[in-house]
Motif scaffolding. Structure first.
Motif, PDB file in Angstrom:
ATOM      1  N   GLN A  63      30.507  -4.929  31.220  1.00 58.05           N
ATOM      2  CA  GLN A  63      30.462  -6.366  31.460  1.00 58.05           C
ATOM      3  C   GLN A  63      31.887  -6.895  31.655  1.00 58.05           C
ATOM      4  O   GLN A  63      32.550  -7.283  30.705  1.00 58.05           O
ATOM      5  N   PRO A  65      26.795  -4.670  35.162  1.00 58.52           N
ATOM      6  CA  PRO A  65      27.046  -6.019  34.657  1.00 58.52           C
ATOM      7  C   PRO A  65      25.761  -6.846  34.697  1.00 58.52           C
ATOM      8  O   PRO A  65      25.056  -6.842  35.704  1.00 58.52           O
ATOM      9  N   GLY A  66      25.459  -7.516  33.611  1.00 60.02           N
ATOM     10  CA  GLY A  66      24.261  -8.355  33.571  1.00 60.02           C
ATOM     11  C   GLY A  66      23.033  -7.643  33.046  1.00 60.02           C
ATOM     12  O   GLY A  66      21.970  -8.246  32.961  1.00 60.02           O
ATOM     13  N   ARG A 106      40.315 -13.843  34.905  1.00 62.11           N
ATOM     14  CA  ARG A 106      39.137 -13.046  34.568  1.00 62.11           C
ATOM     15  C   ARG A 106      38.220 -12.928  35.787  1.00 62.11           C
ATOM     16  O   ARG A 106      37.695 -11.863  36.097  1.00 62.11           O
ATOM     17  N   GLN A 107      38.060 -14.071  36.493  1.00 61.83           N
ATOM     18  CA  GLN A 107      37.206 -14.074  37.675  1.00 61.83           C
ATOM     19  C   GLN A 107      37.672 -13.046  38.699  1.00 61.83           C
ATOM     20  O   GLN A 107      36.860 -12.399  39.364  1.00 61.83           O
ATOM     21  N   THR A 118      40.697 -18.070  32.840  1.00 60.08           N
ATOM     22  CA  THR A 118      39.383 -18.075  33.483  1.00 60.08           C
ATOM     23  C   THR A 118      39.487 -17.571  34.924  1.00 60.08           C
ATOM     24  O   THR A 118      38.685 -16.752  35.366  1.00 60.08           O
ATOM     25  N   ALA A 119      40.485 -18.067  35.640  1.00 61.26           N
ATOM     26  CA  ALA A 119      40.644 -17.659  37.038  1.00 61.26           C
ATOM     27  C   ALA A 119      41.033 -16.189  37.126  1.00 61.26           C
ATOM     28  O   ALA A 119      40.559 -15.461  38.009  1.00 61.26           O
ATOM     29  N   ASP A 128      32.437  -6.568  41.150  1.00 58.59           N
ATOM     30  CA  ASP A 128      31.256  -6.954  41.943  1.00 58.59           C
ATOM     31  C   ASP A 128      31.363  -6.493  43.396  1.00 58.59           C
ATOM     32  O   ASP A 128      30.373  -6.066  43.986  1.00 58.59           O
ATOM     33  N   ARG A 129      32.573  -6.600  43.967  1.00 52.35           N
ATOM     34  CA  ARG A 129      32.734  -6.186  45.368  1.00 52.35           C
ATOM     35  C   ARG A 129      32.380  -4.716  45.537  1.00 52.35           C
ATOM     36  O   ARG A 129      31.793  -4.331  46.541  1.00 52.35           O
ATOM     37  N   ASP A 188      46.222 -18.603  33.726  1.00 53.19           N
ATOM     38  CA  ASP A 188      44.950 -19.293  33.918  1.00 53.19           C
ATOM     39  C   ASP A 188      43.869 -18.253  33.640  1.00 53.19           C
ATOM     40  O   ASP A 188      43.380 -17.587  34.546  1.00 53.19           O
ATOM     41  N   MET A 232      36.359  -9.716  37.583  1.00 53.77           N
ATOM     42  CA  MET A 232      34.899  -9.713  37.740  1.00 53.77           C
ATOM     43  C   MET A 232      34.538  -9.483  39.207  1.00 53.77           C
ATOM     44  O   MET A 232      33.662  -8.678  39.545  1.00 53.77           O
ATOM     45  N   ASP A 233      35.237 -10.205  40.089  1.00 58.91           N
ATOM     46  CA  ASP A 233      34.958 -10.088  41.521  1.00 58.91           C
ATOM     47  C   ASP A 233      35.331  -8.703  42.041  1.00 58.91           C
ATOM     48  O   ASP A 233      34.651  -8.166  42.918  1.00 58.91           O
ATOM     49  N   LEU A 254      28.275  -4.348  44.316  1.00 58.97           N
ATOM     50  CA  LEU A 254      27.298  -5.147  45.060  1.00 58.97           C
ATOM     51  C   LEU A 254      27.503  -5.059  46.569  1.00 58.97           C
ATOM     52  O   LEU A 254      26.558  -5.184  47.333  1.00 58.97           O
ATOM     53  N   SER A 309      32.863  -9.651  32.656  1.00 65.23           N
ATOM     54  CA  SER A 309      33.031 -11.043  32.224  1.00 65.23           C
ATOM     55  C   SER A 309      33.165 -11.150  30.713  1.00 65.23           C
ATOM     56  O   SER A 309      33.583 -12.177  30.204  1.00 65.23           O
ATOM     57  N   GLY A 310      32.792 -10.080  29.996  1.00 63.13           N
ATOM     58  CA  GLY A 310      32.997 -10.071  28.545  1.00 63.13           C
ATOM     59  C   GLY A 310      34.399  -9.551  28.263  1.00 63.13           C
ATOM     60  O   GLY A 310      35.387 -10.152  28.679  1.00 63.13           O
TER      61      GLY A 310
END
Lengths: 414, 295
Positions: A189, A242-243, A373-374, A370-371, A381-382, A368, A377-378, A385, A191-192
């Motif tokens: 995960q 993830p998820g 971490r994103q 949150t940004a 995912d790329r 930053d 995460m991305d 997914l 995002s965790g």
């Protein structure tokens, strides 16, 4: 009636005389029940030690932290000492909110003697130090002993290397007829805590570094093998995704994930859930160990001067004392930031692995979080997914994150 | 002072409270948002430097802003027609039922009165992959292939639209039913006497007479879909609007810029853009759809 009034007035007079000459300092933190109770207790102890100082403890909801602080600055009604996430230090300093810790009281020697090495780096901004933690958090591998037994693995022997991690995770994964995972060997995960693991742990283990020394340049794209190791868990070994079960915490707590990489702050919840779990140091690779640490720290605001500043320094030192750290571990369950205190708990089966991890931990300097971490995460995912290669995905991630860093460093004029 | 003047003065006196409420709670923040959009304010800094139009230039250069803008339009384009058509159809059917009508109405309005966060999470769990998601478990038990829903960059946005449509139908059905019951029976009877079939009754009498309701609901629903936030925030991983920004609407972009990155300048610039879009679409809808129908 008159007599009562006289008594009342005398009492009031006495009280005002007693509080006269007292220095009052204000401490702010967000509301988290165990932390609030612990600080109340600590303040009592502190005031016994320094009867001439009065500490007022103010709390407010986490969500309104920044707005609340922001509104209080221009009004001059803010705190003298504020508890803030170490990642926010740059923003608070550049907004003119914090003052550097006085060098005379908090020298480099003081920091080296009282804190793990990553702390000094985490509280430093452009050559000056701004805050001190009571406690810190680090990562470790959680494993479910019951599920290990079920998979005919030794429930007392967690994986020690990344290779073992993959092998065991495969044995611990279960699928349905269509090939859907119904039990994950290892929760993945980003995002965790996954993004921290990729950034500060895997990147270093695969021979790179996530950033340059002062965290102004992204460098992890040089080791795409780190991202590939992570995404292979999802796409090649198929031990989790993830998820799965919504998130890693739910999956591990509901015994649908056999292993998870998570922080020390999860211990209490897992104990409460009655999971038969063990904690191990993060698996090593190429003989390299690494970990990610983070913390909330107490800083002194610009409003605090004169005798208030003296009182604040005393309180800050008290908050970072060994006694308080021990109390904090007991009441809040967070790890002591002082290696000498930490050593006392090295043999604790639950806290030990987290504490050992602190020796070689890194605290990422987020501008930053949150940004940033994103971005990771991305990147994951790329790959899983969209089928983009880890090389390409890490390169894109680095570009995006570099833009975030550049924007910040330009805004502070570096 | 004349009595008329006195009366006007009294009226203004009573209006003063709501007026000042609107002025301070609504208009003042709006105007201040316009101002902030030309600055580089970061929420906690006491200084706001004037930076001209650079926030506006930057957001249009930001690919995430462009994706969010596109996603917002997708929400409206998929969502509004679905809500209007489905709720009109349901209202027409419900209008024919005489027994237990209020019971059915209650059932349809239930999702609408349930807190949005709760419905979002229930749907989030229903959309899960096996072994947790009810929908996928059902597909699985029939031997059909499972779907990724919220975990796919192509299926996530339509999945969130479906949830929102399900929620909004309740509200629209009630409004449509009220509209239907306002249509004089004589018109329908007269048309029937003249030999109109059911199709003609629907398209020549009912729908034209429902026009004000349709206009009202399309405007309302367009605004609701343009401002979509809670569902996406609760149905994507960590409120990210993912996977890969595929569900991120403008409002979530604004929220993240303002309260996660503390970049108020960018956030307010995006807010102004959203404001202009809502304003434009609403004016357009009122002009195009609002035709007076008289019989």
């Amino acid at each position: 009636m008159k007599r009562y009034l006289m008594v009342l007035l005398t009492v009031l007079l006495l009280l005002s005389v007693m509080s006269f000459g007292k220095v009052k300092i204000v401490y702010w933190q967000y509301y988290f029940e165990t932390k609030v109770k612990a600080i109340d207790e600590i303040i009592k102890e502190f005031q016994k030690l320094y009867p001439e100082i009065e500490v007022e403890h103010v709390t407010f909801p986490y969500e309104s932290f920044n707005e609340k602080v922001a509104a209080s600055v221009p009004a001059g009604t803010g705190p003298d000492i504020v508890n803030l996430y170490y990642g926010w230090i740059p923003k608070y300093v550049t907004s003119g909110y914090l003052q550097p810790l006085p060098e005379s009281e908090f020298s480099e020697a003081y920091l080296n003697a009282n804190f793990f090495p990553f702390v000094a780096k985490g509280v430093e901004f452009m050559g000056k130090r701004y805050a001190l933690p009571i406690a810190v958090r680090s990562l470790a591998l959680f494993w479910n002993k019951d599920l290990f037994k079920e998979a005919k693995l030794d429930p007392e022997r967690p994986p020690r290397t990344l290779q073992e991690l993959v092998e065991m995770a495969k044995k611990l994964t279960k699928y349905d007829r269509q090939g859907n995972i119904v039990q994950a060997g290892l929760a993945t995960q980003p995002s965790g805590q996954g993004h921290h693991w990729i950034r500060e742990v895997l990147t270093r283990q695969f021979g790179g570094a996530p950033y340059n020394d002062d965290y102004t340049q992204v460098t992890y794209q040089a080791v795409p093998a780190a991202l590939k190791f992570y995404t292979d868990l999802i796409t090649v070994h198929k031990v989790g995704y993830p998820g799965f079960m919504n998130d890693d915490i739910t999956a591990f707590t509901s015994q649908a994930a056999a292993m998870n990489i998570d922080g020390s702050f999860r211990i209490a919840a897992l104990k409460k859930a009655g999971i038969n779990f063990g904690v191990a140091e993060l698996p090593e690779y190429n003989g390299i160990k690494s970990n990610f640490a983070s913390f909330w720290a107490n800083g002194i605001t610009k409003n605090c001067t004169g005798e208030k500043l003296d009182a604040a320094i005393k309180f800050l030192k008290f908050l970072s004392s060994e006694k308080v750290m021990e109390l904090w571990l007991e009441k809040v369950g967070e790890l002591p930031a002082n290696p000498a205190v930490a050593q006392k708990y090295y043999n604790d089966p639950i806290y030990g692995p987290f504490l050992k991890g602190l020796e070689y931990a890194h605290a990422t300097m987020f501008v930053d979080e949150t940004a940033q971490r994103q971005v990771i995460m991305d990147a994951v995912d790329r790959v899983w997914l969209k089928g983009i290669s880890p090389e390409q995905s890490f390169k894109e991630a680095a570009q995006t994150e570099q833009a975030i860093l550049d924007k910040f460093w330009n805004s502070v004029g570096k | 002072m004349k009595l008329r003047h006195k009366k006007t003065l009294t009226a203004y006196l009573f209006l003063l409270v709501p007026l000042s409420f609107f002025a301070f709670i609504r208009f003042y923040p709006m105007i201040s948002a316009f101002y902030i959009s030309f600055t580089d304010w970061n929420i906690i800094s006491p200084v706001k430097n004037f930076v001209g139009l650079s926030n506006y230039v930057n957001i249009f250069k930001d690919p995430v802003f462009r994706i969010s803008l596109l996603n917002t339009l997708k929400y409206v384009l998929y969502g509004v027609p679905s809500v209007i058509i489905l709720s009109l159809a349901l209202a027409l059917l419900l209008n024919n039922i005489t027994k237990f009508q209020s019971f059915y109405r209650l059932i349809y309005v239930m999702p609408y009165i349930t807190p949005l966060v709760a419905t979002s999470w229930v749907w989030r769990w229903m959309y899960q992959k096996p072994p947790t998601g009810i929908i996928n478990n059902f597909l699985n038990s029939l031997g059909l292939p499972t779907r990724s829903f919220l975990m796919s960059t192509t299926e996530a946005l339509p999945s969130i639209v479906a949830t929102t449509v399900w929620i909004e139908i309740g509200y629209c059905v009630i409004i449509f039913l009220a509209g239907l019951q306002n249509i004089p029976k004589e018109y329908l009877e007269a048309a029937r006497v003249d030999g109109a079939n059911r199709r003609q009754l629907l398209f020549r009498i009912t729908i034209p007479l429902l026009n004000p309701v349709i206009v009202f609901l399309s405007v309302m629903e367009t605004i609701i879909f343009l401002r979509i936030f809670t569902q996406v925030y609760n149905m994507s991983d960590q409120g990210s609007g993912g996977p890969l920004n595929s569900t991120k609407p403008l409002v979530l972009y604004i929220y993240q810029k303002a309260f996660k990155s503390f970049d108020m300048g960018t956030a307010t610039a995006a807010t102004v853009v959203l404001f202009l879009i809502i304003l434009g679409i609403t004016i357009l809808q009122l002009k195009v759809l609002n035709k007076k129908v008289q019989y």
